[in-house]
Design a protein around this motif. Structure first.
Motif, PDB file in Angstrom:
ATOM      1  N   ARG A 114     -41.360 -49.572 -24.404  1.00 53.75           N
ATOM      2  CA  ARG A 114     -41.549 -49.621 -25.856  1.00 53.75           C
ATOM      3  C   ARG A 114     -42.356 -48.391 -26.275  1.00 53.75           C
ATOM      4  NH1 ARG A 114     -41.121 -53.148 -30.142  1.00 53.75           N
ATOM      5  NH2 ARG A 114     -39.231 -53.734 -29.037  1.00 53.75           N
ATOM      6  N   ASP A 115     -41.706 -47.440 -26.916  1.00 58.42           N
ATOM      7  CA  ASP A 115     -42.339 -46.156 -27.195  1.00 58.42           C
ATOM      8  C   ASP A 115     -43.460 -46.221 -28.226  1.00 58.42           C
ATOM      9  OD1 ASP A 115     -40.734 -46.621 -29.351  1.00 58.42           O
ATOM     10  OD2 ASP A 115     -39.599 -44.760 -29.224  1.00 58.42           O
ATOM     11  N   THR A 116     -43.585 -47.321 -28.983  1.00 61.81           N
ATOM     12  CA  THR A 116     -44.703 -47.435 -29.915  1.00 61.81           C
ATOM     13  C   THR A 116     -46.047 -47.572 -29.186  1.00 61.81           C
ATOM     14  OG1 THR A 116     -44.237 -49.800 -30.094  1.00 61.81           O
ATOM     15  CG2 THR A 116     -43.415 -48.381 -31.865  1.00 61.81           C
TER      16      THR A 116
ATOM     17  N   SER B 139     -37.091 -36.787 -25.129  1.00 65.56           N
ATOM     18  CA  SER B 139     -37.801 -37.753 -25.980  1.00 65.56           C
ATOM     19  C   SER B 139     -38.118 -38.997 -25.163  1.00 65.56           C
ATOM     20  CB  SER B 139     -36.967 -38.130 -27.198  1.00 65.56           C
ATOM     21  OG  SER B 139     -35.797 -38.826 -26.793  1.00 65.56           O
ATOM     22  N   LEU B 140     -38.932 -39.878 -25.754  1.00 70.82           N
ATOM     23  CA  LEU B 140     -39.251 -41.136 -25.081  1.00 70.82           C
ATOM     24  C   LEU B 140     -38.109 -42.130 -25.187  1.00 70.82           C
ATOM     25  CD1 LEU B 140     -42.983 -42.049 -25.790  1.00 70.82           C
ATOM     26  CD2 LEU B 140     -41.865 -41.862 -23.580  1.00 70.82           C
ATOM     27  N   SER B 141     -37.392 -42.095 -26.324  1.00 73.35           N
ATOM     28  CA  SER B 141     -36.289 -43.027 -26.544  1.00 73.35           C
ATOM     29  C   SER B 141     -35.319 -42.394 -27.529  1.00 73.35           C
ATOM     30  CB  SER B 141     -36.806 -44.354 -27.099  1.00 73.35           C
ATOM     31  OG  SER B 141     -37.328 -44.165 -28.407  1.00 73.35           O
TER      32      SER B 141
ATOM     33  N   VAL C 102     -55.613 -55.474 -28.710  1.00 73.00           N
ATOM     34  CA  VAL C 102     -55.559 -56.266 -29.939  1.00 73.00           C
ATOM     35  C   VAL C 102     -55.725 -55.354 -31.155  1.00 73.00           C
ATOM     36  CG1 VAL C 102     -56.609 -58.154 -31.232  1.00 73.00           C
ATOM     37  CG2 VAL C 102     -56.475 -58.287 -28.733  1.00 73.00           C
ATOM     38  N   VAL C 103     -56.708 -54.458 -31.099  1.00 67.99           N
ATOM     39  CA  VAL C 103     -56.926 -53.509 -32.191  1.00 67.99           C
ATOM     40  C   VAL C 103     -55.709 -52.600 -32.351  1.00 67.99           C
ATOM     41  CG1 VAL C 103     -58.349 -51.563 -32.971  1.00 67.99           C
ATOM     42  CG2 VAL C 103     -59.429 -53.553 -31.918  1.00 67.99           C
ATOM     43  N   TYR C 104     -55.147 -52.165 -31.242  1.00 65.98           N
ATOM     44  CA  TYR C 104     -53.978 -51.291 -31.284  1.00 65.98           C
ATOM     45  C   TYR C 104     -52.784 -51.988 -31.929  1.00 65.98           C
ATOM     46  CZ  TYR C 104     -50.596 -47.795 -29.710  1.00 65.98           C
ATOM     47  OH  TYR C 104     -49.618 -46.830 -29.671  1.00 65.98           O
ATOM     48  N   ALA C 105     -52.544 -53.238 -31.517  1.00 71.62           N
ATOM     49  CA  ALA C 105     -51.442 -54.005 -32.107  1.00 71.62           C
ATOM     50  C   ALA C 105     -51.656 -54.211 -33.601  1.00 71.62           C
ATOM     51  CB  ALA C 105     -51.312 -55.360 -31.410  1.00 71.62           C
ATOM     52  N   ALA C 106     -52.921 -54.357 -34.003  1.00 74.66           N
ATOM     53  CA  ALA C 106     -53.235 -54.604 -35.411  1.00 74.66           C
ATOM     54  C   ALA C 106     -53.033 -53.371 -36.278  1.00 74.66           C
ATOM     55  CB  ALA C 106     -54.680 -55.087 -35.531  1.00 74.66           C
ATOM     56  N   LEU C 107     -53.095 -52.179 -35.685  1.00 70.78           N
ATOM     57  CA  LEU C 107     -53.053 -50.947 -36.477  1.00 70.78           C
ATOM     58  C   LEU C 107     -51.744 -50.161 -36.378  1.00 70.78           C
ATOM     59  CD1 LEU C 107     -56.662 -49.553 -35.777  1.00 70.78           C
ATOM     60  CD2 LEU C 107     -55.869 -50.842 -37.774  1.00 70.78           C
ATOM     61  N   ILE C 108     -51.122 -50.135 -35.212  1.00 72.29           N
ATOM     62  CA  ILE C 108     -50.049 -49.177 -34.968  1.00 72.29           C
ATOM     63  C   ILE C 108     -48.801 -49.442 -35.806  1.00 72.29           C
ATOM     64  CG2 ILE C 108     -48.978 -50.432 -33.042  1.00 72.29           C
ATOM     65  CD1 ILE C 108     -49.500 -46.602 -33.383  1.00 72.29           C
TER      66      ILE C 108
ATOM     67  N   LEU D 198     -42.719 -60.188 -36.407  1.00 72.52           N
ATOM     68  CA  LEU D 198     -43.733 -60.997 -35.742  1.00 72.52           C
ATOM     69  C   LEU D 198     -43.778 -60.722 -34.237  1.00 72.52           C
ATOM     70  CD1 LEU D 198     -45.819 -63.232 -36.312  1.00 72.52           C
ATOM     71  CD2 LEU D 198     -44.041 -64.900 -35.858  1.00 72.52           C
ATOM     72  N   ARG D 199     -42.636 -60.401 -33.668  1.00 74.29           N
ATOM     73  CA  ARG D 199     -42.609 -60.180 -32.218  1.00 74.29           C
ATOM     74  C   ARG D 199     -43.343 -58.909 -31.804  1.00 74.29           C
ATOM     75  NH1 ARG D 199     -37.610 -57.115 -30.542  1.00 74.29           N
ATOM     76  NH2 ARG D 199     -36.654 -56.338 -32.448  1.00 74.29           N
ATOM     77  N   TYR D 200     -43.608 -57.993 -32.737  1.00 78.85           N
ATOM     78  CA  TYR D 200     -44.268 -56.744 -32.370  1.00 78.85           C
ATOM     79  C   TYR D 200     -45.726 -56.945 -31.972  1.00 78.85           C
ATOM     80  CZ  TYR D 200     -40.211 -54.361 -34.393  1.00 78.85           C
ATOM     81  OH  TYR D 200     -38.937 -53.920 -34.672  1.00 78.85           O
TER      82      TYR D 200
END
Length: 308
Positions: free
Chosen positions: A83-85, A122-124, A257-263, A271-273
């Motif tokens: 997952r490139d994100t 590229s990554l993807s 958790v912080v990363y998931a909340a911001l990126i 929701l799955r992200y």
């Protein structure tokens, strides 16, 4: 069936690794919670990258905790390829947790993805332009619910002019064009775009996490409503449990958790992200609960001793 068996083994394996990764009750309870968490288990019944990268990120953090930064970095690099994100996650960890082992893991993670980037350029395949453009106006996911994103039903707010609509529809698969349109929109109306981000944000966390699972219950039937309500409530409880645990500072395990909340804020989000944050929220909640239980027990013991 084979990929689904592998995905299920990964999720159960994450619980087993948690059991061995921490000492005593913390390892046992954390492993048990992760292994039986329905939101993690449900994702094993459909081929989604979340089933792979959430376990890889969790494994990477356990290896970091056990002071195995090289292996942790390799797991993190594999997660980025899935997952490139996640590409900025090693950097975020390094900025928030400035330790030698995190620096080593970040370097190994980026080195491990370099051959793939060098070979492919590229990554993807990349959908950042489309996701960024959608993120500038999207409040909900209704525009692609019926026919999917391949045949979207764009709302009126998606386009600022008939000319822009023509450009977007003609270049729906052209990532660079849509990235340019999105950038222009952000510059022209930053407050409006920020409002769209704020209105959309709860959807990243609040819901039943069953949207990508093929359900056989008739929509809006009594059974469907009860099932959805129960899962929605359980998701809220788990989020509150994890946030309660997050109030005790732990820079290493709070990073994902912080990363998931911001990126995902600027992008189209589902929701799955945020699913890869769940093992960390469960662990944070379990640790806080055990600390609280131990503190209460110690206070009670001290009170009895004083009374005697």
């Amino acid at each position: 069936w084979f990929p689904i068996v592998v995905q299920s083994a990964l999720t159960v394996g994450s619980g087993v690794v948690a059991y061995h990764g921490f000492n005593g009750k913390l390892g046992f309870v954390s492993g048990l919670f992760i292994a039986v968490c329905p939101f993690l288990a449900l994702y094993d019944f459909r081929l989604l990258s979340e089933s792979l990268y959430l376990n890889l990120v969790w494994l990477a953090w356990l290896l970091l905790f056990r002071d195995r930064p090289i292996f942790g970095g390799l797991a993190l690099g594999a997660a980025i390829l899935a997952r490139d994100t996640l590409v900025l996650l090693p950097l975020a960890a390094l900025l928030l947790v400035r330790t030698r082992r995190v620096a080593i893991a970040a370097a190994v993670a980026y080195l491990s993805i370099t051959p793939w980037v060098a070979m492919t350029g590229s990554l993807s395949a990349g959908r950042m332009g489309i996701n960024l453009w959608v993120g500038t106006w999207e409040r909900n996911a209704q525009w692609f619910v019926e026919d999917g994103p391949s045949n979207p039903d764009f709302p009126s707010c998606a386009f600022r002019s008939p000319e822009e609509q023509t450009i977007v529809r003609a270049n729906w698969r052209n990532d660079e064009v849509l990235k340019k349109v999105a950038t222009e929109r952000i510059k022209a109306n930053p407050l409006g775009v920020a409002k769209a981000w704020v209105e959309r944000y709860p959807r990243l966390w609040l819901g039943t996490r069953t949207e990508h699972i093929l359900m056989r219950l008739p929509r809006f039937s009594v059974e469907w409503t009860v099932f959805k309500s129960a899962f929605y409530g359980l998701n809220v409880v788990l989020l509150l449990f994890g946030l309660w645990g997050a109030f005790r500072p732990d820079r290493l395990f709070i990073v994902p958790v912080v990363y998931a909340a911001l990126i995902h804020i600027p992008f189209h989000s589902e929701l799955r992200y945020s699913i890869f944050a769940l093992p960390f929220l469960l662990w944070l909640g379990v640790r806080r609960a055990l600390d609280w239980s131990y503190s209460k027990h110690r206070t009670s013991t001290a009170a009895r001793s004083s009374h005697i």
